[in-house]
Design an enzyme around this catalytic site. Structure first.
Site, PDB file in Angstrom:
ATOM      1  N   LEU A 124       0.951   7.042  -9.076  1.00 56.90           N
ATOM      2  CA  LEU A 124       2.184   7.528  -9.691  1.00 56.90           C
ATOM      3  C   LEU A 124       3.413   6.873  -9.055  1.00 56.90           C
ATOM      4  O   LEU A 124       4.514   7.379  -9.148  1.00 56.90           O
ATOM      5  CB  LEU A 124       2.261   9.057  -9.578  1.00 56.90           C
ATOM      6  CG  LEU A 124       1.084   9.780 -10.236  1.00 56.90           C
ATOM      7  CD1 LEU A 124       1.145  11.281  -9.947  1.00 56.90           C
ATOM      8  CD2 LEU A 124       1.050   9.523 -11.741  1.00 56.90           C
ATOM      9  N   SER A 127       5.066   4.678  -3.789  1.00 56.03           N
ATOM     10  CA  SER A 127       5.671   3.676  -2.904  1.00 56.03           C
ATOM     11  C   SER A 127       7.023   3.211  -3.438  1.00 56.03           C
ATOM     12  O   SER A 127       7.972   3.067  -2.661  1.00 56.03           O
ATOM     13  CB  SER A 127       4.715   2.495  -2.670  1.00 56.03           C
ATOM     14  OG  SER A 127       4.355   1.896  -3.875  1.00 56.03           O
ATOM     15  N   ASP A 171       7.512  -0.604 -11.331  1.00 54.60           N
ATOM     16  CA  ASP A 171       7.693   0.678 -10.644  1.00 54.60           C
ATOM     17  C   ASP A 171       9.102   0.838 -10.094  1.00 54.60           C
ATOM     18  O   ASP A 171       9.729   1.891 -10.222  1.00 54.60           O
ATOM     19  CB  ASP A 171       6.660   0.816  -9.522  1.00 54.60           C
ATOM     20  CG  ASP A 171       5.233   0.715 -10.039  1.00 54.60           C
ATOM     21  OD1 ASP A 171       5.048   0.814 -11.273  1.00 54.60           O
ATOM     22  OD2 ASP A 171       4.317   0.536  -9.222  1.00 54.60           O
TER      23      ASP A 171
HETATM   24  C1  GLA Z   1       0.925  -1.221  -9.838  1.00 53.24           C
HETATM   25  C2  GLA Z   1       2.036  -2.220  -9.556  1.00 53.24           C
HETATM   26  C3  GLA Z   1       2.862  -2.439 -10.817  1.00 53.24           C
HETATM   27  C4  GLA Z   1       1.964  -2.826 -11.983  1.00 53.24           C
HETATM   28  C5  GLA Z   1       0.814  -1.840 -12.148  1.00 53.24           C
HETATM   29  C6  GLA Z   1      -0.166  -2.263 -13.193  1.00 53.24           C
HETATM   30  O1  GLA Z   1       1.461   0.024 -10.131  1.00 53.24           O
HETATM   31  O2  GLA Z   1       2.874  -1.728  -8.534  1.00 53.24           O
HETATM   32  O3  GLA Z   1       3.830  -3.423 -10.572  1.00 53.24           O
HETATM   33  O4  GLA Z   1       1.486  -4.136 -11.802  1.00 53.24           O
HETATM   34  O5  GLA Z   1       0.123  -1.683 -10.909  1.00 53.24           O
HETATM   35  O6  GLA Z   1       0.403  -2.199 -14.459  1.00 53.24           O
END
Ligand code: GLA
Length: 382
Positions: A124, A127, A171
């Site tokens: 989720l 980080s 993210d």
């Molecule tokens: C992790 C990475 C994101 C993305 C997803 C997969 O969450 O931090 O940047 O690559 O995996 O969609």
């Protein structure tokens, strides 16, 4: 859900351990990605939604660095940002400090307390919530106003360059740019952001399988994607991103690749098409269509990207069988949580039956919770 807000958690942690009031507090949300998985390092679109569960960082100036997290036993860690990384949670804060210093946005030292209502390692984006909130709070101490785009850059470089997780920018981007009541369509090839209405409550079913990204499967998939792109560019030199390959060319492209790379490529190309369709459906409020595309996306992750786990496969199948519009493992995979979209009148049944079937198969009850689409990083009142 814990009773205290993340900001209250961080502030009371700070006061209890450091014996003074923090000078500034900032928080940032976790996220689910509705669809568009493994797109952000392949130049495709993503469709994340910020959650009401957040991470808050309380800070005050000091002449050295002291870090403290409620999730990590509440022990004060004295850290030298110039020393090598320790492969510990504090690396994320060290990484932010280094990247802030590079843009003259870091204080000389600080006491830092972290409080969160997010499960760490559940896919989720705990980080990015931490790095974006920390970048905001610490830059406030340095009296440097960073724009949301600058916060994304600092947090991305912290995780990618300093900690060494070969993530994309999804993210950090949703943590910084989210607006309540919307999902964010982020075109990772152009950087374009479009906020699409999402009023419905979304549900999170945690598989309870934690993943650690550092140096793991995500980095491997990223390398595979790069290799597939390099091979396809021998045939199509103008191809800039794997996600941009025309789906009509798949029949020609896939035989050029060894089987695992062909499967990864098929996921990336079909997921791009699904995500664009889901964004159009969301714009029209057609959540049933979004749900159908989510289920197809999960199937593609299961068979082609090979990033799902049996716990998530069961949750998706069970939720759909009991009337959900759709469900999908969200985030990197290899553990983490499933996002479920269901019509309001069927939600209770869907979630109860899914939890029951999960318990029958795996012998434990999964954590299930709901969230509205929430807002991004913000300063909190102390
Ligand atoms: C992790 C990475 C994101 C993305 C997803 C997969 O969450 O931090 O940047 O690559 O995996 O969609």
């Amino acid at each position: 859900m814990p009773l205290l807000s993340p900001a209250r958690l961080a502030i009371s942690l700070f006061e209890n351990h450091f014996g003074s009031r923090p000078a500034a507090v900032a928080s940032a949300p976790g996220r689910v990605n509705l669809i568009g998985e493994h797109m952000d390092y392949n130049g495709g679109p993503v469709l994340p939604v910020a959650l009401q569960r957040r991470t808050a960082v309380a800070v005050a100036p000091a002449d050295r660095w002291e870090f403290l997290s409620g999730e990590e036993g509440g022990v004060i860690e004295r850290v030298d940002p110039a020393a090598p990384m320790r492969r510990a949670w504090t690396d994320y804060l060290v990484a932010v400090v280094r990247e802030l210093a590079a843009v003259e946005g870091s204080p000389r030292g600080a006491r830092v307390a972290v409080g969160t209502t997010l499960t760490v390692g559940a896919g989720l984006s705990s980080s990015a919530a931490l790095t974006v909130a920390a970048a905001k709070a610490l830059s406030l101490l340095a009296r440097r106003r960073l724009t949301p785009a600058e916060l994304v850059d600092v947090a991305f470089r912290a995780e990618h360059d300093q900690v060494g997780v070969r993530c994309g920018r999804m993210d950090q981007t949703i943590a910084a740019h989210a607006r309540p009541g919307t999902a964010l369509l982020f075109d990772t090839a152009t950087g374009a952001l479009t906020w699409l209405p999402l009023r419905a409550r979304i549900w999170i079913v945690d598989t309870g399988i934690s993943h650690r990204l550092t140096g793991g499967e995500l980095n491997r998939r990223r390398a595979e994607s790069g290799e597939a792109l390099a091979r396809l560019r021998e045939r199509w030199p103008a191809l800039r991103h794997l996600a941009q390959l025309d789906p009509d060319l798949l029949d020609i492209a896939l035989p050029l690749l060894p089987p695992p790379l062909a499967r990864r490529t098929r996921h990336v190309v079909t997921e791009r098409v699904r995500t664009e369709a889901a964004a159009r459906a969301l714009q029209r409020g057609a959540l049933d269509e979004v749900g159908g595309l989510m289920v197809e996306g999960h199937e593609s992750l299961r068979t082609d990207y090979e990033s799902t786990i049996p716990e998530a496969d069961l949750i998706v199948a069970s939720a759909v069988r009991h009337g959900a519009w759709g469900a999908r493992l969200t985030g990197a995979g290899w553990g983490g949580a499933v996002v479920v979209l269901a019509p309001p009148e069927r939600q209770a049944r869907v979630l109860a039956e899914t939890a029951r079937e999960f318990r029958e198969r795996f012998g434990r009850v999964p954590e299930v919770w709901g969230s509205r689409a929430a807002g991004g990083v913000r300063r909190e009142r102390v």
